[in-house]
Design a protein around this motif. Structure first.
Motif, PDB file in Angstrom:
ATOM      1  N   SER A   1      22.933  20.436 -27.012  1.00  0.00           N
ATOM      2  CA  SER A   1      22.318  21.314 -28.414  1.00  0.00           C
ATOM      3  C   SER A   1      20.550  21.141 -28.316  1.00  0.00           C
ATOM      4  O   SER A   1      19.914  21.987 -28.877  1.00  0.00           O
ATOM      5  N   TRP A   2      20.468  20.066 -27.624  1.00  0.00           N
ATOM      6  CA  TRP A   2      18.771  19.844 -27.098  1.00  0.00           C
ATOM      7  C   TRP A   2      18.294  20.455 -25.957  1.00  0.00           C
ATOM      8  O   TRP A   2      17.332  20.415 -25.677  1.00  0.00           O
ATOM      9  N   GLY A   3      19.122  21.150 -25.447  1.00  0.00           N
ATOM     10  CA  GLY A   3      18.913  22.156 -24.207  1.00  0.00           C
ATOM     11  C   GLY A   3      18.790  21.506 -22.802  1.00  0.00           C
ATOM     12  O   GLY A   3      18.523  22.084 -21.918  1.00  0.00           O
ATOM     13  N   PHE A   4      19.622  20.425 -22.650  1.00  0.00           N
ATOM     14  CA  PHE A   4      19.725  19.698 -21.381  1.00  0.00           C
ATOM     15  C   PHE A   4      21.001  20.301 -20.543  1.00  0.00           C
ATOM     16  O   PHE A   4      21.962  20.892 -21.420  1.00  0.00           O
ATOM     17  N   ASP A   5      20.922  20.445 -19.380  1.00  0.00           N
ATOM     18  CA  ASP A   5      21.999  21.186 -18.687  1.00  0.00           C
ATOM     19  C   ASP A   5      23.181  20.226 -18.284  1.00  0.00           C
ATOM     20  O   ASP A   5      22.765  18.991 -18.481  1.00  0.00           O
ATOM     21  N   ASN A   6      24.390  20.685 -18.035  1.00  0.00           N
ATOM     22  CA  ASN A   6      25.412  19.993 -17.694  1.00  0.00           C
ATOM     23  C   ASN A   6      25.370  18.816 -16.600  1.00  0.00           C
ATOM     24  O   ASN A   6      25.684  17.580 -17.035  1.00  0.00           O
ATOM     25  N   ALA A   7      24.553  19.521 -15.490  1.00  0.00           N
ATOM     26  CA  ALA A   7      24.224  18.499 -14.266  1.00  0.00           C
ATOM     27  C   ALA A   7      23.554  17.225 -14.860  1.00  0.00           C
ATOM     28  O   ALA A   7      23.808  16.038 -14.460  1.00  0.00           O
ATOM     29  N   SER A   8      22.484  17.507 -15.475  1.00  0.00           N
ATOM     30  CA  SER A   8      21.446  16.443 -15.787  1.00  0.00           C
ATOM     31  C   SER A   8      22.123  15.315 -16.884  1.00  0.00           C
ATOM     32  O   SER A   8      22.166  14.201 -16.788  1.00  0.00           O
TER      33      SER A   8
END
Length: 130
Positions: A111-118
């Motif tokens: 929800s805060w915009g981080f991608d799945n891999a990170s």
């Protein structure tokens, strides 16, 4: 790195959070602890003991922030604080809480915009550090 959420989504997420917190305090915790006994114990403590307990509790709330911020670059202190405490509350109060706590962290980070891999890498590295 972080995205903006619509006011409607923020309101819905806030309402869900309130329902979860009330549910935990109303239904789950009374099954685990007698609040009146806890309150009697706290009232029996000296002022110094209550002060030490408060300081240790505050330190405990802050100690894991640097780990979360290190494993997920771009995560702000406030976000690390919220995600750490929310996932810990879930992990400590619900059946299969550890797995659900990881899910809570994942959902918050998304929800805060981080991608799945990170997020996946951050959760693995912080799990190893634990």
């Amino acid at each position: 790195m972080t995205g903006t959420r619509s006011p409607r989504n923020q309101l819905i997420q806030g309402a869900i959070s309130i329902v979860v917190v009330v549910g935990i305090f109303w239904f789950v915790l009374p099954q685990l602890a007698d609040f009146s006994e806890v309150w009697r114990t706290i009232r029996a403590m000296t002022g110094f003991e209550v002060g030490v307990l408060a300081v240790v509790a505050a330190i405990n709330l802050l100690t894991y922030l640097p780990v979360n911020m290190s494993v997920l670059p771009g995560l702000r202190a406030g976000e690390a604080f919220v995600s750490n405490n929310a996932s810990t509350a879930v992990a400590n109060t619900l059946p299969a809480g550890g797995a659900l706590g990881v899910g809570v962290n994942f959902a918050m980070y998304r929800s805060w915009g981080f991608d799945n891999a990170s997020i996946t890498l951050a959760l693995l590295v912080s799990g190893i550090l634990n």
